[in-house]
Scaffold this motif. Structure first.
Motif, PDB file in Angstrom:
ATOM      1  N   ASP A  91     -34.950  45.345  23.069  1.00 50.47           N
ATOM      2  CA  ASP A  91     -34.254  45.444  24.357  1.00 50.47           C
ATOM      3  C   ASP A  91     -33.786  44.097  24.898  1.00 50.47           C
ATOM      4  OD1 ASP A  91     -34.545  48.094  24.316  1.00 50.47           O
ATOM      5  OD2 ASP A  91     -36.213  48.202  25.751  1.00 50.47           O
ATOM      6  N   ASP A  92     -34.346  43.003  24.368  1.00 47.90           N
ATOM      7  CA  ASP A  92     -33.950  41.690  24.881  1.00 47.90           C
ATOM      8  C   ASP A  92     -32.573  41.258  24.366  1.00 47.90           C
ATOM      9  OD1 ASP A  92     -36.359  41.546  26.126  1.00 47.90           O
ATOM     10  OD2 ASP A  92     -37.335  40.464  24.476  1.00 47.90           O
ATOM     11  N   ALA A  93     -32.063  42.007  23.375  1.00 42.66           N
ATOM     12  CA  ALA A  93     -30.799  41.598  22.751  1.00 42.66           C
ATOM     13  C   ALA A  93     -29.664  42.543  23.135  1.00 42.66           C
ATOM     14  CB  ALA A  93     -30.948  41.571  21.239  1.00 42.66           C
ATOM     15  N   LYS A  94     -28.467  42.003  23.136  1.00 48.08           N
ATOM     16  CA  LYS A  94     -27.260  42.809  23.350  1.00 48.08           C
ATOM     17  C   LYS A  94     -26.237  42.427  22.293  1.00 48.08           C
ATOM     18  CE  LYS A  94     -27.219  45.285  27.297  1.00 48.08           C
ATOM     19  NZ  LYS A  94     -26.833  46.709  27.279  1.00 48.08           N
ATOM     20  N   LEU A  95     -25.515  43.442  21.811  1.00 48.19           N
ATOM     21  CA  LEU A  95     -24.429  43.156  20.886  1.00 48.19           C
ATOM     22  C   LEU A  95     -23.209  42.699  21.677  1.00 48.19           C
ATOM     23  CD1 LEU A  95     -24.652  46.254  18.493  1.00 48.19           C
ATOM     24  CD2 LEU A  95     -25.513  43.941  18.064  1.00 48.19           C
ATOM     25  N   LEU A  96     -22.571  41.648  21.177  1.00 54.66           N
ATOM     26  CA  LEU A  96     -21.366  41.131  21.820  1.00 54.66           C
ATOM     27  C   LEU A  96     -20.176  41.389  20.906  1.00 54.66           C
ATOM     28  CD1 LEU A  96     -20.001  39.301  24.030  1.00 54.66           C
ATOM     29  CD2 LEU A  96     -20.430  37.380  22.489  1.00 54.66           C
ATOM     30  N   ALA A  97     -19.232  42.195  21.410  1.00 56.39           N
ATOM     31  CA  ALA A  97     -17.988  42.395  20.649  1.00 56.39           C
ATOM     32  C   ALA A  97     -16.887  41.627  21.376  1.00 56.39           C
ATOM     33  CB  ALA A  97     -17.692  43.879  20.526  1.00 56.39           C
ATOM     34  N   GLY A  98     -16.002  42.320  22.110  1.00 58.17           N
ATOM     35  CA  GLY A  98     -14.959  41.608  22.866  1.00 58.17           C
ATOM     36  C   GLY A  98     -15.493  40.962  24.135  1.00 58.17           C
ATOM     37  N   GLY A  99     -16.610  41.457  24.605  1.00 63.48           N
ATOM     38  CA  GLY A  99     -17.265  40.851  25.766  1.00 63.48           C
ATOM     39  C   GLY A  99     -16.656  41.223  27.104  1.00 63.48           C
ATOM     40  N   HIS A 100     -15.684  42.142  27.109  1.00 63.65           N
ATOM     41  CA  HIS A 100     -14.993  42.366  28.374  1.00 63.65           C
ATOM     42  C   HIS A 100     -15.691  43.324  29.325  1.00 63.65           C
ATOM     43  CE1 HIS A 100     -12.174  39.514  27.285  1.00 63.65           C
ATOM     44  NE2 HIS A 100     -11.329  39.832  28.243  1.00 63.65           N
ATOM     45  N   SER A 101     -16.756  43.942  28.882  1.00 59.91           N
ATOM     46  CA  SER A 101     -17.632  44.656  29.818  1.00 59.91           C
ATOM     47  C   SER A 101     -18.901  43.849  30.053  1.00 59.91           C
ATOM     48  CB  SER A 101     -17.996  46.035  29.251  1.00 59.91           C
ATOM     49  OG  SER A 101     -16.837  46.787  29.047  1.00 59.91           O
ATOM     50  N   LEU A 102     -19.446  43.328  28.969  1.00 55.17           N
ATOM     51  CA  LEU A 102     -20.752  42.667  29.046  1.00 55.17           C
ATOM     52  C   LEU A 102     -20.712  41.342  29.815  1.00 55.17           C
ATOM     53  CD1 LEU A 102     -23.721  42.509  28.212  1.00 55.17           C
ATOM     54  CD2 LEU A 102     -22.999  41.525  26.022  1.00 55.17           C
ATOM     55  N   ILE A 103     -19.743  40.490  29.497  1.00 50.95           N
ATOM     56  CA  ILE A 103     -19.750  39.143  30.098  1.00 50.95           C
ATOM     57  C   ILE A 103     -19.634  39.190  31.628  1.00 50.95           C
ATOM     58  CG2 ILE A 103     -18.617  36.868  30.119  1.00 50.95           C
ATOM     59  CD1 ILE A 103     -20.019  37.350  27.479  1.00 50.95           C
ATOM     60  N   PRO A 104     -18.724  40.017  32.194  1.00 49.42           N
ATOM     61  CA  PRO A 104     -18.687  40.083  33.661  1.00 49.42           C
ATOM     62  C   PRO A 104     -20.031  40.504  34.262  1.00 49.42           C
ATOM     63  CG  PRO A 104     -16.720  41.101  32.747  1.00 49.42           C
ATOM     64  CD  PRO A 104     -17.635  40.798  31.592  1.00 49.42           C
ATOM     65  N   LEU A 105     -20.701  41.441  33.621  1.00 48.46           N
ATOM     66  CA  LEU A 105     -22.006  41.866  34.141  1.00 48.46           C
ATOM     67  C   LEU A 105     -23.021  40.729  34.061  1.00 48.46           C
ATOM     68  CD1 LEU A 105     -22.295  45.456  32.621  1.00 48.46           C
ATOM     69  CD2 LEU A 105     -21.862  44.842  34.998  1.00 48.46           C
ATOM     70  N   MET A 106     -22.934  39.947  32.989  1.00 45.51           N
ATOM     71  CA  MET A 106     -23.850  38.811  32.847  1.00 45.51           C
ATOM     72  C   MET A 106     -23.552  37.735  33.890  1.00 45.51           C
ATOM     73  SD  MET A 106     -24.092  38.522  28.693  1.00 45.51           S
ATOM     74  CE  MET A 106     -24.951  36.952  28.733  1.00 45.51           C
ATOM     75  N   LYS A 107     -22.266  37.523  34.157  1.00 45.50           N
ATOM     76  CA  LYS A 107     -21.921  36.503  35.148  1.00 45.50           C
ATOM     77  C   LYS A 107     -22.445  36.883  36.533  1.00 45.50           C
ATOM     78  CE  LYS A 107     -17.742  34.338  33.328  1.00 45.50           C
ATOM     79  NZ  LYS A 107     -16.302  34.198  33.574  1.00 45.50           N
ATOM     80  N   PRO A 161     -29.476  39.640  29.256  1.00 48.61           N
ATOM     81  CA  PRO A 161     -30.084  39.647  27.914  1.00 48.61           C
ATOM     82  C   PRO A 161     -30.569  38.249  27.524  1.00 48.61           C
ATOM     83  CG  PRO A 161     -27.689  39.736  27.758  1.00 48.61           C
ATOM     84  CD  PRO A 161     -28.021  39.847  29.209  1.00 48.61           C
ATOM     85  N   GLU A 162     -31.608  38.209  26.725  1.00 52.01           N
ATOM     86  CA  GLU A 162     -32.101  36.907  26.257  1.00 52.01           C
ATOM     87  C   GLU A 162     -31.348  36.448  25.020  1.00 52.01           C
ATOM     88  OE1 GLU A 162     -36.342  37.059  25.931  1.00 52.01           O
ATOM     89  OE2 GLU A 162     -36.525  37.569  28.069  1.00 52.01           O
ATOM     90  N   LEU A 163     -30.801  37.435  24.289  1.00 51.15           N
ATOM     91  CA  LEU A 163     -30.075  37.089  23.069  1.00 51.15           C
ATOM     92  C   LEU A 163     -28.775  37.880  22.993  1.00 51.15           C
ATOM     93  CD1 LEU A 163     -29.891  35.864  20.144  1.00 51.15           C
ATOM     94  CD2 LEU A 163     -31.085  37.926  19.370  1.00 51.15           C
ATOM     95  N   LEU A 164     -27.693  37.174  22.691  1.00 56.24           N
ATOM     96  CA  LEU A 164     -26.438  37.854  22.383  1.00 56.24           C
ATOM     97  C   LEU A 164     -26.228  37.799  20.874  1.00 56.24           C
ATOM     98  CD1 LEU A 164     -23.713  36.837  24.988  1.00 56.24           C
ATOM     99  CD2 LEU A 164     -25.170  38.860  24.931  1.00 56.24           C
ATOM    100  N   ILE A 165     -26.022  38.964  20.280  1.00 55.51           N
ATOM    101  CA  ILE A 165     -25.721  39.015  18.850  1.00 55.51           C
ATOM    102  C   ILE A 165     -24.221  39.228  18.724  1.00 55.51           C
ATOM    103  CG2 ILE A 165     -26.200  40.211  16.680  1.00 55.51           C
ATOM    104  CD1 ILE A 165     -28.780  41.317  18.153  1.00 55.51           C
ATOM    105  N   ASP A 166     -23.538  38.198  18.326  1.00 62.87           N
ATOM    106  CA  ASP A 166     -22.074  38.250  18.249  1.00 62.87           C
ATOM    107  C   ASP A 166     -21.665  38.944  16.961  1.00 62.87           C
ATOM    108  OD1 ASP A 166     -19.380  37.883  18.225  1.00 62.87           O
ATOM    109  OD2 ASP A 166     -19.429  35.699  18.499  1.00 62.87           O
ATOM    110  N   ILE A 167     -21.097  40.140  17.097  1.00 69.73           N
ATOM    111  CA  ILE A 167     -20.665  40.874  15.901  1.00 69.73           C
ATOM    112  C   ILE A 167     -19.163  40.705  15.648  1.00 69.73           C
ATOM    113  CG2 ILE A 167     -22.523  42.588  16.052  1.00 69.73           C
ATOM    114  CD1 ILE A 167     -20.455  44.509  17.328  1.00 69.73           C
ATOM    115  N   GLY A 168     -18.543  39.833  16.436  1.00 71.47           N
ATOM    116  CA  GLY A 168     -17.086  39.659  16.350  1.00 71.47           C
ATOM    117  C   GLY A 168     -16.588  39.199  14.985  1.00 71.47           C
ATOM    118  N   GLY A 169     -17.462  38.635  14.177  1.00 73.66           N
ATOM    119  CA  GLY A 169     -17.024  38.118  12.875  1.00 73.66           C
ATOM    120  C   GLY A 169     -17.213  39.088  11.716  1.00 73.66           C
ATOM    121  N   ILE A 170     -17.632  40.324  12.009  1.00 72.02           N
ATOM    122  CA  ILE A 170     -17.824  41.280  10.910  1.00 72.02           C
ATOM    123  C   ILE A 170     -16.479  41.883  10.543  1.00 72.02           C
ATOM    124  CG2 ILE A 170     -19.105  43.322  10.145  1.00 72.02           C
ATOM    125  CD1 ILE A 170     -21.214  42.682  12.272  1.00 72.02           C
ATOM    126  N   ARG A 171     -15.876  41.321   9.525  1.00 68.99           N
ATOM    127  CA  ARG A 171     -14.473  41.622   9.244  1.00 68.99           C
ATOM    128  C   ARG A 171     -14.228  43.078   8.876  1.00 68.99           C
ATOM    129  NH1 ARG A 171     -10.943  37.334   8.830  1.00 68.99           N
ATOM    130  NH2 ARG A 171      -9.499  38.840   7.934  1.00 68.99           N
TER     131      ARG A 171
END
Lengths: 790, 289
Positions: free
Chosen positions: B26-42, B48-58
């Motif tokens: 639960d401490d982690a969140k997946l980060l894709a485009g970030g356009h829902s998550l980042i505003p909530l984080m700001k 979340p304690e950890l962002l797992i950036d999945i943006g590079g999974i081609r």
């Protein structure tokens, strides 16, 4: 050869290159060595007593340098933020400290400031400040606040009443209405708006202990006034030891006129810590801490005789001032409102009473138009509704009541003396541009097909070019409202212009340079306009109230006259003729009837290298002028809008918007048109989209972000059709009146009138703003609109 | 404005992302485009304690046709959907809906997987997914499974995804012959999210009656839903005024709908009617042509 004219020419704005290429320099762009960052801990409650503030944990957070509370500042002798406008001798002025001391009075009221090495550290530590609140009942609605037993915002203001103000002849108005053939009455709310400049407010306090000098960088429309208030009233330090710089400022719409707590906090804490301290608002802070606009509850009655002539107007307004008095708050819903209630009409009797009320909400102050859009809304809604009620075409009813061109100067029953105008001319022009008769025919045809088209008019007048200082003093403004300018001609003939007005989007660097280049006959590129720094500019009263060209431009003109007079003396000496034998043309002094001449550049050089120079003349070519206007200026115009209402959903689509404005002599038509466009967009915003909403029981600001507060966007608006009429102002040297607020003043009533025009046959005579689809839908079905979502 | 401190790790494969998700729970969140998550984080509403950036999974950035369906990787952006030639030909309602999301900046960054997994009650895609009977592929430690759209949206910001799963792909049908679909949105004037959004899919029988119909509604309730009662009334009937009036009588119950600053439940119910009627008409017209 004729001199190149810069007057009336759409010169491209010289400031735009740096703005559109990202090279503007705003307060938040400034980084000073050793700078610290402030984060303000704000009240989550609308009304609460502060029992205790525990700052220990925050102080221990890595990177934190200091945590201060309101008590720290009070103990250090920091004063209350003053009010610049007094309404009557009995006005209640409770203290407004930069950080709350014993009570918080609105959501967003500052209680402590955390200052740290980084913004992130300050933000994190702000969560560690523990404030022990005793929550108190809150009141956000001004009418509720006046009721017996309402929560008391300030002990100093019993009944939450700041003042009661009236203007006009009460008895004569009552008599006129008692015998009127027809009375049109409206009860409505002119809703609270949140200005939302694109640049959030920002301030940097920079104290130099070696020189004992304090510099405040601030996103302000009004640097000299901020210096005066900050030095003389709040920090109580010598005025000459304070410098205020307002660099590029990204819009204000009035909200950056005022002296704000954060300016005090940054300035004072920099003195305490000996390091620069910066604060920049997060957008959510802007929503809750920038002064809001409007927020009136009004009952208005307009009486007519049998022929549709206005016999009297009675207005009762409750104005929400918010939790504290912002710098000019008391004057906005009084003098800037009541004096405009005659509009463009011969209304023989007017009486207005305004109650200024404290509530647990963000302070309310001037917002684009400031009182005048509210007044126009009263007058233009009433006239339009009366036309519907009496079955007279709205354009015709206005015509029957216009002040005629030969009746100027015209004394209204509410103080103002209008100097000039041609109201019917502007109306006729906009009707012609719109092809009014054809529009009405189209409207009729559309209605037969089940489509709802509406046509709205708004004929407005504004008093701007603020303002004659004597009048300002008589109506309680605790300042003069003249403007200052300095012209510095350099040895190479290049010119710096120093103005006490402040450009935050208006294009002064272009318009003022056009005036100077035109008058001196020099290229525009040779003129630099300097504004926004108290160390460079002699004095100034800032930019608001559409005053910059009419007062600031006139001051520049006066200084130019002095420059030209001195230059003439130098030219006469050099050409060995009498001054009166010279004419100034094309940037040259020419001996009349000859080809002997001396150019402005040579005169400038001579002034600074005075080897061959008149004996009794000082070297140098630099002049100051202060200009105090003889009267307000009175821009006016006629606007027309066409809307279509979706009968299924109630959604309003603005199909056309036409504006004919008379803003006096125009220096740069492109800039004027831009001002009209922006102003209209904001006025349409109030009519259809915008409105601050507070929760009535908790006092929380429900429209605290762009997710819930709707600003107009490009796709909400049609292409505007703009026309001009030019009646020069008779009492200032430029003939200019001001254009910054015209659009906003006219547009709100114009669009609401159009929507009512579309729905009147369905029994809809009024609607609460903003005219949301749900409210329109409910009204079309005869359902109460107060049950609607905002 | 400034999020709480968080750790950041970039996953290059689906397996890497799942391993990180499993390790941090639960401490982690997946980060894709970030356009829902980042505003909530700001706003510190999400910390979340950890962002797992999945943006590079081609492998998750493709749109392709397979077995009569169009498959979209979770990282396909709204902009890619808006401009996809394949989708415009085979399933044009999806690009139409994508074009109504946010603004160009949002559409360039935001992803279909992120939007669906976030399950904002006013997002646009859910209505379209429901109307198209889309399949959503979730991948977890035990491999992948397919979730039908109507099972996926369970409540306010709540989906059928398990904590150790990530949304990997979405499959929508290529439009069959004599079918049409439409998405109509009544946007919130401030946020431009849907106050109500209705997607309709109609397949006509040879006699022009309605052979198959699905109505997906977003914005109106805590989760997007299918208007099954109305669908049942429409099957076997021609889509005309009388049929629509009868079929939509019971479309929604205002008691189930949201009330907020933008619209009361009563008005939302009305908008559901107006938009469903218009969307069905448009879908039927498209099925004809």
């Amino acid at each position: 050869m004729e001199a190149r004219s810069y007057i009336g020419v759409p010169v491209r704005r010289v400031e735009d290159r740096r703005f559109v290429t990202g090279q503007g320099r705003y307060t938040d762009d400034i980084v000073l060595p050793g700078m610290l960052y402030a984060w303000i801990v704000r009240s989550p409650h609308a009304h609460a007593r502060i029992r205790a503030i525990h700052t220990e944990k925050a102080r221990q957070h890595p990177g934190v340098v200091a945590v201060f509370t309101g008590k720290d500042m009070l103990d250090d002798g920091v004063g209350s933020l003053p009010t610049g406008w007094q309404i009557g001798s009995d006005m209640k002025e409770p203290p407004h400290y930069a950080l709350a001391v014993d009570k918080v009075r609105y959501v967003g009221d500052g209680v402590a400031v955390v200052i740290a090495e980084t913004k992130a550290a300050a933000r994190d530590a702000a969560d560690l400040v523990e404030v022990d609140y005793e929550e108190l009942p809150a009141v956000v609605d001004a009418a509720e606040a006046l009721k017996e037993g309402a929560p008391l915002v300030h002990d100093e203001a019993p009944g939450n009443l700041c003042y009661v103000w009236e203007l006009g002849d009460r008895e004569a108005t009552d008599r006129a209405l008692a015998t009127a053939h027809h009375i049109t009455k409206l009860e409505f709310v002119n809703q609270r708006l949140i200005p939302n400049a694109i640049e959030p407010r920002s301030a940097i306090g920079h104290y130099d202990p070696g020189r004992d000098e304090l510099t405040l960088y601030t996103s302000s429309q009004n640097p000299h006034l901020i210096r005066l208030l900050l030095s003389a009233f709040v920090l109580k330090v010598p005025e000459h030891k304070v410098r205020v710089i307002s660099p590029d400022v990204g819009g204000g719409f009035g909200s950056k006129i005022f002296h704000y707590p954060e300016e005090v906090i940054c300035a004072w804490s920099s003195r305490k810590l000996g390091r620069p301290v910066k604060w920049t608002a997060a957008r959510s802070e802007s929503f809750m801490s920038d002064a809001h606009g409007r927020d009136h509850i009004t009952t208005a009655e307009m009486g007519f005789d049998r022929d549709g002539r206005i016999v009297g107007l009675r207005v009762r307004t409750i104005a929400n001032l918010g939790a504290y008095l912002s710098t000019f708050a008391p004057g906005v819903p009084t003098w800037l409102y009541g004096t405009l209630l005659a509009g463009q009409y011969k209304t023989p009797h007017i009486h207005v009473e305004v109650k200024g009320v404290f509530t647990n909400t963000t302070p309310v102050d001037a917002y684009r138009g400031a009182g005048r859009p509210e007044a126009t809304y009263v007058v233009e809604r009433l006239v339009d509704l009366a036309a519907h009620e009496m079955g007279i075409d709205p354009a015709e009813l206005r015509r029957r009541n216009f002040i005629q061109p030969d009746e100027f100067p015209y004394q209204t029953p509410v103080v103002l003396q209008y100097d000039s105008g041609n109201y019917e001319g502007a109306l006729n022009k906009v009707l012609e541009m719109a092809d009014y008769e054809k529009l009405r025919a189209e409207q009729k045809r559309a209605r037969e097909e089940g489509r709802l088209i509406g046509i709205g008019l708004s004929c407005y007048i504004e008093a701007c070019g603020l303002a004659p200082s004597k009048v300002a003093g008589a109506i309680g403004v605790r300042a003069g409202l003249y403007e200052s300018a300095a012209i510095r001609v350099m040895p190479t003939g290049k010119v710096q212009v120093f103005t006490g007005t402040h450009s935050h989007g208006q294009g002064h660097e272009t318009t003022f340079a056009q005036i100077v280049a035109h008058e001196l006959g020099i290229p525009l590129e040779d003129v630099e306009v300097v504004h926004g720094d108290t160390a460079e500019i002699p004095f100034g009263m800032g930019t608001y109230g559409s005053r910059s060209l009419a007062t600031g431009g006139s001051a520049i003109y006066r200084a130019l006259e002095k420059i030209k007079a001195k230059a003439r003396k130098i030219a006469a000496h050099k050409l060995e003729v009498a001054e009166e034998d010279l004419e100034f043309r094309n940037g040259q002094f020419i001996v009349k009837g000859t080809d002997r001449a001396i150019g402005f550049g040579d005169i400038a050089l001579t002034a600074y290298v005075p080897h061959d120079y008149p004996d009794d003349l000082e070297p140098g070519l630099e002049e100051n002028a202060f200009y105090d206007p003889a009267n307000f200026t009175f821009p006016f115009g006629a606007h027309l809008s066409v809307v279509e209402v979706d009968p299924d959903t109630g959604k309003v689509k603005l199909l056309r918007y036409l504006a004919v404005d008379d803003v006096g002599r125009i220096i740069n038509p492109m800039i004027v048109e831009g001002q009209i466009h922006g102003g209209v967009a904001q006025g349409v915003g109030q009519a259809l989209l915008e409105g601050a909403v507070y929760d009535r029981s908790s006092g929380q600001l429900l429209t605290g972000s762009f997710l819930d507060y709707a600003l107009p966007r490009a796709d909400d608006l049609p292409s505007f059709e703009v026309g001009h009429q030019e009646t020069p102002c008779p009492h200032n040297p430029l003939g200019a009146k001001g254009a910054g607020e015209a659009g906003t003043i006219a547009a709100t009533a114009c669009v609401v009138n159009a929507v009512i025009d579309a729905l009147y046959h369905l029994g809809v005579r009024d609607l609460p703003m903003p005219l949301t689809p749900e409210r329109v839908w409910r009204a079309m079905r005869g359902l109460p609109t107060d049950g609607a979502a905002s | 404005m400034i999020p709480q401190t968080f750790a950041y790790k970039k996953a290059h494969t689906i397996d890497e992302a799942l391993a990180l998700l499993r390790a941090h729970g639960d401490d982690a969140k997946l980060l894709a485009g970030g356009h829902s998550l980042i505003p909530l984080m700001k706003l510190r509403l999400s910390t979340p304690e950890l962002l797992i950036d999945i943006g590079g999974i081609r492998e998750l950035t493709e749109i392709r046709e397979q077995d009569g369906r169009i498959e979209l990787g979770a990282l396909v952006t709204h902009r890619m959907i808006e401009f996809s030639t394949l989708l415009k030909q085979k399933c044009p309602v999806l690009p139409e809906a994508a074009a109504l999301i946010g603004d160009p900046q949002v559409r360039n960054k935001g992803t279909i997987g992120g939007s669906l997994a976030h399950a904002d009650p006013a997002a646009d895609y859910p209505a379209v997914m429901l109307a198209l009977d889309a399949e959503i592929e979730a991948t977890g430690p035990d491999g992948s499974r397919t979730i039908a759209a109507r099972e996926f949206f369970q409540g306010l910001f709540t989906t059928a995804l398990r904590p150790d799963e990530m949304l990997t792909r979405v499959r929508v049908p290529a439009m069959p012959p004599r079918s049409g679909a439409a998405y109509l949105k009544f946007p919130n004037p401030a946020s431009r999210y849907a106050v109500v959004g209705v997607a309709a899919f109609v397949k006509l029988a040879p006699d022009d009656t309605c052979a198959e119909v699905r109505i997906g509604i977003t914005g109106a309730a805590p989760a997007a839903f299918r208007a099954t009662r109305a669908e049942e009334q429409l099957v076997g009937r021609a889509i005309d005024d009388r049929t629509l009036t009868a079929a939509l009588e019971d479309l929604v119950d205002p008691d189930d709908l949201l009330s907020d600053l933008a619209a009361t439940a009563e008005y939302r119910a009305h908008l559901c009617h107006v938009l469903t009627r218009r969307a069905l008409r448009q879908a039927a017209e498209r099925a004809h042509s």
